[in-house]
Design an enzyme around this catalytic site. Structure first.
Site, mmCIF file in Angstrom:
data_model
loop_
_atom_site.group_PDB
_atom_site.id
_atom_site.type_symbol
_atom_site.label_atom_id
_atom_site.label_comp_id
_atom_site.label_asym_id
_atom_site.label_seq_id
_atom_site.Cartn_x
_atom_site.Cartn_y
_atom_site.Cartn_z
ATOM 1 N N ARG A 232 -4.049 4.085 -2.619
ATOM 2 C CA ARG A 232 -3.659 3.392 -1.404
ATOM 3 C C ARG A 232 -4.920 3.073 -0.592
ATOM 4 O O ARG A 232 -5.856 3.879 -0.535
ATOM 5 C CB ARG A 232 -2.733 4.265 -0.554
ATOM 6 C CG ARG A 232 -1.306 4.315 -1.067
ATOM 7 C CD ARG A 232 -0.597 2.969 -0.943
ATOM 8 N NE ARG A 232 0.786 3.027 -1.371
ATOM 9 C CZ ARG A 232 1.228 2.815 -2.615
ATOM 10 N NH1 ARG A 232 0.377 2.500 -3.573
ATOM 11 N NH2 ARG A 232 2.515 2.882 -2.885
ATOM 12 N N ASP A 256 -7.767 -2.393 -5.727
ATOM 13 C CA ASP A 256 -6.433 -2.961 -5.977
ATOM 14 C C ASP A 256 -5.560 -2.808 -4.732
ATOM 15 O O ASP A 256 -4.506 -3.413 -4.646
ATOM 16 C CB ASP A 256 -5.782 -2.233 -7.162
ATOM 17 C CG ASP A 256 -4.483 -2.899 -7.601
ATOM 18 O OD1 ASP A 256 -4.520 -4.119 -7.856
ATOM 19 O OD2 ASP A 256 -3.452 -2.212 -7.677
ATOM 20 N N GLU A 261 -2.452 -5.272 3.653
ATOM 21 C CA GLU A 261 -2.122 -6.131 2.510
ATOM 22 C C GLU A 261 -1.117 -7.186 2.941
ATOM 23 O O GLU A 261 -0.193 -6.847 3.695
ATOM 24 C CB GLU A 261 -1.542 -5.283 1.367
ATOM 25 C CG GLU A 261 -2.570 -4.338 0.795
ATOM 26 C CD GLU A 261 -2.025 -3.468 -0.354
ATOM 27 O OE1 GLU A 261 -0.883 -3.694 -0.786
ATOM 28 O OE2 GLU A 261 -2.758 -2.572 -0.799
ATOM 29 N N HIS A 280 -2.933 -5.594 -5.500
ATOM 30 C CA HIS A 280 -1.996 -4.456 -5.616
ATOM 31 C C HIS A 280 -1.124 -4.662 -6.860
ATOM 32 O O HIS A 280 0.113 -4.740 -6.773
ATOM 33 C CB HIS A 280 -1.137 -4.314 -4.353
ATOM 34 C CG HIS A 280 -0.502 -2.952 -4.235
ATOM 35 N ND1 HIS A 280 -0.316 -2.311 -3.039
ATOM 36 C CD2 HIS A 280 -0.023 -2.112 -5.188
ATOM 37 C CE1 HIS A 280 0.277 -1.137 -3.250
ATOM 38 N NE2 HIS A 280 0.461 -0.995 -4.556
#
Ligand code: GLV
Length: 318
Positions: A232, A256, A261, A280
């Site tokens: 995360r 990622d 986000e 992600h």
């Protein structure tokens, strides 16, 4: 949690872009289930007043969960259900048994190979028709620090170990049963360990205990590692990353997940030459995995037992 067992919910609400696929998958195997689905922003208060169980990764935008008594999260990380306000402890919260380890191990290995084998620089040279003679090093023999040694961290450890890397782990307890780790240490050892690593792979959930664990201070103790984050975004103090890269604490980063986000277009990470970004996507939820995971938990509840391994520990946050 005050769910009376056995619990045999029949009205299922799916909140996901791929709701239609999962609904069809469930109806084909359990025709007695009544299933409604929609993308998360379209889940309505009416859906939640009708449903008994909600299946999805993200939280609906409604003020309450209506009559939902069980939330089955189709992702490994359940942070959407724990923050900013934790859902009622009267609601059973389970996370999926689907394993994201194999996919995330491939994601991490592919990024490490790209950096180590200079794949990006070779592609640039090719685009410029430049024959740049060079020796390309191997990944074998380099050192990996896997922070998080659960299902995903263990799969990452096996993948790197398989290519001849030495893998050290860090976990909350400082223990693991996974033999791919050379050794495992508790989190308190991080300041000493990060300076030894060539690759630091983060697979941690977002909890109050992991928030900014990779602070500017920890980053400043790295000695040229590449940071790979598939856990995360909130685990890393993201605003310190440009400095960490420019000062050489990190020689690169494969990210990622991000604190916000989608990653804002204004982020300096987008065009940093030593940062690889993915949206992600390192551990995708599949229809089969989500369906089987849900039915495993449902089967336990119908048989009068809690799917203990998958019930989220509300104190730990995973
Ligand atoms: C994805 O991020 C997940 O938690 O499964």
């Amino acid at each position: 949690m005050t769910l009376a067992l056995p619990f045999a919910p029949r009205r299922v609400v799916i909140g996901a872009n791929a709701h239609a696929e999962l609904a069809a998958w469930l109806r084909a195997r359990r025709p007695e289930l009544e299933v409604r689905g929609a993308p998360v922003p379209s889940i309505s208060a009416d859906d939640l007043a009708w449903g008994e169980v909600y299946v999805g990764f993200r939280r609906p935008q409604t003020p309450t969960l209506g009559n939902i008594r069980w939330v089955h999260c189709t992702g490994a990380g359940v942070d959407a259900w724990m923050a900013p306000v934790e859902i009622s402890r009267e609601v059973l919260l389970t996370r999926t048994p689907e394993s994201f380890g194999p996919a995330i191990a491939e994601w991490a290995l592919s990024r490490a190979l790209c950096f180590r084998l200079e794949v990006m620089s070779l592609a640039q040279a090719q685009a410029a028709r430049e024959w740049k003679a060079r020796e390309i090093p191997m990944l074998a023999g380099t050192k990996v620090l896997a922070v998080g040694t659960g299902d995903v961290g263990s799969a990452v450890a096996r993948a790197f170990r398989g290519l001849g890397c030495e893998v050290t782990g860090v976990s909350r307890t400082g223990r693991t049963n996974e033999p791919a780790f050379r050794a495992v240490y508790p989190v308190a050892a991080l300041p000493h360990l990060v300076g030894e690593a060539d690759w630091i792979v983060l697979t941690l959930p977002s909890t109050p205990a992991t928030y900014h664990l990779f602070s500017r201070d920890i980053l400043s103790r790295c000695r040229g590692a590449v940071l790979l984050n598939a856990g995360r975004g909130a685990v890393v103090e993201e605003s310190a990353l440009p400095e960490a890269l420019d000062a050489g604490w990190l020689s690169g980063a494969a990210l990622d997940v991000f604190e916000v986000e989608p990653l804002p277009t204004t982020s300096p990470l987008w065009n940093h030459p030593r940062v690889m970004i993915s949206p992600h996507a390192s551990g995708p939820t599949t229809t089969d995995g989500a369906g089987l995971g849900f039915l495993e938990c449902l089967g336990d509840l119908e048989a009068g037992r809690l799917p203990s391994r998958w019930v989220v520990d509300r104190e730990r946050g995973y």
